[in-house]
Design an enzyme around this catalytic site. Structure first.
Site, short mmCIF file in Angstrom:
data_model
loop_
_atom_site.label_atom_id
_atom_site.label_comp_id
_atom_site.label_asym_id
_atom_site.label_seq_id
_atom_site.Cartn_x
_atom_site.Cartn_y
_atom_site.Cartn_z
N CYS A 52 0.81 -1.22 0.00
CA CYS A 52 0.00 0.00 0.00
C CYS A 52 0.84 1.27 0.00
O CYS A 52 0.32 2.37 -0.19
CB CYS A 52 -0.96 0.00 1.19
SG CYS A 52 -2.12 -1.38 1.10
N ASN B 80 -10.27 -0.45 -0.61
CA ASN B 80 -8.81 -0.35 -0.60
C ASN B 80 -8.26 -0.97 -1.88
O ASN B 80 -8.30 -2.19 -2.05
CB ASN B 80 -8.27 -1.08 0.64
CG ASN B 80 -6.75 -1.00 0.75
OD1 ASN B 80 -6.08 -0.52 -0.16
ND2 ASN B 80 -6.22 -1.48 1.87
N HIS C 36 -3.64 7.10 2.26
CA HIS C 36 -3.99 5.79 1.71
C HIS C 36 -5.37 5.40 2.25
O HIS C 36 -5.68 5.62 3.42
CB HIS C 36 -2.94 4.77 2.13
CG HIS C 36 -3.33 3.36 1.83
ND1 HIS C 36 -3.68 2.95 0.56
CD2 HIS C 36 -3.45 2.27 2.63
CE1 HIS C 36 -3.99 1.66 0.60
NE2 HIS C 36 -3.87 1.22 1.84
O1 UT7 Z 1 -3.92 -1.26 3.41
C1 UT7 Z 1 -3.27 -1.90 4.49
C2 UT7 Z 1 -3.94 -3.21 4.76
N1 UT7 Z 1 -5.05 -3.33 5.58
C3 UT7 Z 1 -5.52 -2.49 6.56
O2 UT7 Z 1 -5.06 -1.40 6.79
C4 UT7 Z 1 -6.67 -3.01 7.35
C5 UT7 Z 1 -6.59 -2.65 8.82
N2 UT7 Z 1 -7.61 -3.31 9.62
C6 UT7 Z 1 -8.92 -3.05 9.50
O3 UT7 Z 1 -9.35 -2.28 8.68
C7 UT7 Z 1 -9.85 -3.70 10.51
O4 UT7 Z 1 -9.10 -4.35 11.50
C8 UT7 Z 1 -10.88 -4.69 9.88
C9 UT7 Z 1 -11.89 -3.94 9.04
C10 UT7 Z 1 -10.18 -5.74 9.05
C11 UT7 Z 1 -11.65 -5.41 11.00
O5 UT7 Z 1 -12.29 -4.44 11.81
P1 UT7 Z 1 -12.13 -4.48 13.40
O6 UT7 Z 1 -12.92 -3.37 13.92
O7 UT7 Z 1 -10.67 -4.50 13.72
O8 UT7 Z 1 -12.82 -5.84 13.76
P2 UT7 Z 1 -12.23 -7.05 14.59
O9 UT7 Z 1 -11.26 -7.83 13.78
O10 UT7 Z 1 -11.83 -6.56 15.94
O11 UT7 Z 1 -13.55 -7.92 14.76
C12 UT7 Z 1 -14.64 -7.53 15.62
C13 UT7 Z 1 -15.73 -8.53 15.48
C14 UT7 Z 1 -15.25 -9.98 15.63
O12 UT7 Z 1 -16.27 -10.71 16.30
P3 UT7 Z 1 -16.17 -11.02 17.87
O13 UT7 Z 1 -14.89 -11.77 18.04
O14 UT7 Z 1 -16.15 -9.68 18.54
O15 UT7 Z 1 -17.40 -11.81 18.11
C15 UT7 Z 1 -15.12 -10.45 14.21
O16 UT7 Z 1 -15.26 -11.85 14.10
O17 UT7 Z 1 -16.32 -8.46 14.18
C16 UT7 Z 1 -16.28 -9.75 13.55
N3 UT7 Z 1 -16.09 -9.55 12.12
C17 UT7 Z 1 -17.10 -9.31 11.28
N4 UT7 Z 1 -18.43 -9.23 11.47
C18 UT7 Z 1 -19.19 -8.96 10.39
C19 UT7 Z 1 -14.92 -9.53 11.42
N5 UT7 Z 1 -15.18 -9.29 10.12
C20 UT7 Z 1 -16.53 -9.15 10.01
C21 UT7 Z 1 -17.38 -8.91 8.93
N6 UT7 Z 1 -18.71 -8.80 9.17
N7 UT7 Z 1 -16.92 -8.73 7.66
#
Ligand code: UT7
Length: 336
Positions: free
Chosen positions: A121, A291, A261
């Site tokens: 990225c 992204n 980004h």
């Molecule tokens: O360009 C560089 C590369 N990437 C990035 O910069 C990405 C950086 N990270 C992110 O954008 C975020 O971490 C994500 C969007 C990937 C995830 O968001 P988050 O707020 O960090 O969610 P999390 O991983 O803490 O998950 C929270 C909850 C979990 O459930 P529990 O354990 O609380 O029951 C996940 O299983 O949300 C759940 N979850 C989802 N629920 C619905 C994870 N993905 C999804 C989904 N839909 N797509």
């Protein structure tokens, strides 16, 4: 320590172009593919839809070529005048064969050489520095930089933690040595190799060559530990943006736009808040494109081109796989 020698020629962006595929992948579409929903995706990422290059016979080069052609048409540029073509990408058409070489041939840049730049990225940000340095060194006059990624070719559409974020697209900018006095001003780039555990495609490289087992284990797909990447992205993009702003006397009163980004709207908002920039001064189009990795920055420039005037100060920041990250300061050189 990065610093720019002011006695060298200043390279400026003199044209931009873009291409995104017509097909949209909406949150409603994703709801049918994985256990997710529109409210969650919008609240956690700010993304509503992404573009997907569906044609299986078209790779990243197709989008890069279209973006380059858009740039040529908009500013009546002759491809024969281009000295070098750089494609920033993590999804080259093929390994080994530089995508940029193919792109250069297809667009008629017959006097140019081409090479790819891989910094995930941060690829386009580092590519801008590379293009500007090639010009500042005096050897080249016009360098075409493309940021292009067909993320749909490496995303696992059964993994709800990655498939909701990424989209396909390409953007182009042309750097030229320029008498306007505007252009590439300053940069501060960093990397930390311990970050490769958190954002990668494990197989297909020299460490884990593709095998039946790597395919079975899904090691050819993009993997990220989203939470860790999120935390690093916010703190490190803030650090480098602050550094660039501070040492160039930049703040909300004298910059036109912050150009971050587009990985997650929450990351963008958190950084903007920490560096005291209001939303109106933060470029954003993640809602529509998601992204697109190396394409996010040029897609932003293309979308905001009509709002930019000569002398406008832009601060860029990016964070990505490696980890790689950085910030840069550029003054805009032309009226649309
Ligand atoms: O360009 C560089 C590369 N990437 C990035 O910069 C990405 C950086 N990270 C992110 O954008 C975020 O971490 C994500 C969007 C990937 C995830 O968001 P988050 O707020 O960090 O969610 P999390 O991983 O803490 O998950 C929270 C909850 C979990 O459930 P529990 O354990 O609380 O029951 C996940 O299983 O949300 C759940 N979850 C989802 N629920 C619905 C994870 N993905 C999804 C989904 N839909 N797509």
């Amino acid at each position: 320590m990065n610093s720019i020698n002011s006695s060298l020629k200043k390279a400026a962006i003199i044209a931009v172009g873009a291409y995104v595929p017509e097909d949209k992948l909406t949150n409603a579409d994703l709801e049918k593919m994985v256990d997710t929903n529109d409210d969650w995706i919008v609240a956690r990422t700010g993304i509503k839809e992404r573009r997907i290059l569906k044609d299986p016979n078209k790779g990243t080069s197709f989008m890069a070529i279209e973006a380059a052609r858009d740039l040529f048409n908009k500013k009546n540029i002759n491809p024969k005048d281009i000295d070098a073509v750089i494609v920033a990408t993590i999804t080259p058409d093929m390994n080994v064969a530089a995508t940029a070489a193919y792109v250069a041939s297809e667009i008629g840049a017959e006097n140019a050489f081409g090479f790819d730049l891989q910094a995930a990225c941060s690829g386009f940000l580092y590519g801008m520095s590379t293009a500007a340095s090639m010009i500042a060194g005096g050897r080249y006059k016009k360098v075409l930089l493309l940021g292009a990624d067909k993320m749909s070719s490496i995303v696992d559409y059964t993994d709800r933690t990655t498939c909701i974020i990424f989209g396909d697209g390409a953007g182009a900018v042309l750097f030229e040595n320029n008498d306007s006095g505007y252009g590439w001003e300053d940069e501060y780039f960093r990397s930390d190799g311990s970050g490769r555990a958190f954002l990668n495609i494990k197989a297909g490289g020299s460490l884990f060559p593709t095998s039946e087992q790597t395919l079975k284990d899904g090691m050819h797909n993009l993997y990220q530990d989203g939470k860790t990447v999120f935390k690093y992205a916010v703190s490190e993009m803030t650090n480098v943006a602050e550094k660039i702003m501070h040492r160039n006397g930049l703040d909300a009163a004298n910059i036109a736009y912050f150009v971050p980004h587009q990985a997650n709207k929450r990351i963008i908002d958190a950084i903007a808040k920490r560096v005291n920039l209001p939303n109106e001064q933060v470029m954003s189009n993640i809602e529509y494109f998601g992204n697109t990795t190396a394409a996010t920055l040029p897609l932003l420039l293309n979308d905001y081109e009509s709002k930019l005037s000569p002398g406008d100060r832009l601060v860029f920041a990016a964070f990505g796989g490696g980890f790689t990250w950085g910030a840069a300061y550029l003054t805009w050189a032309y009226n649309n």
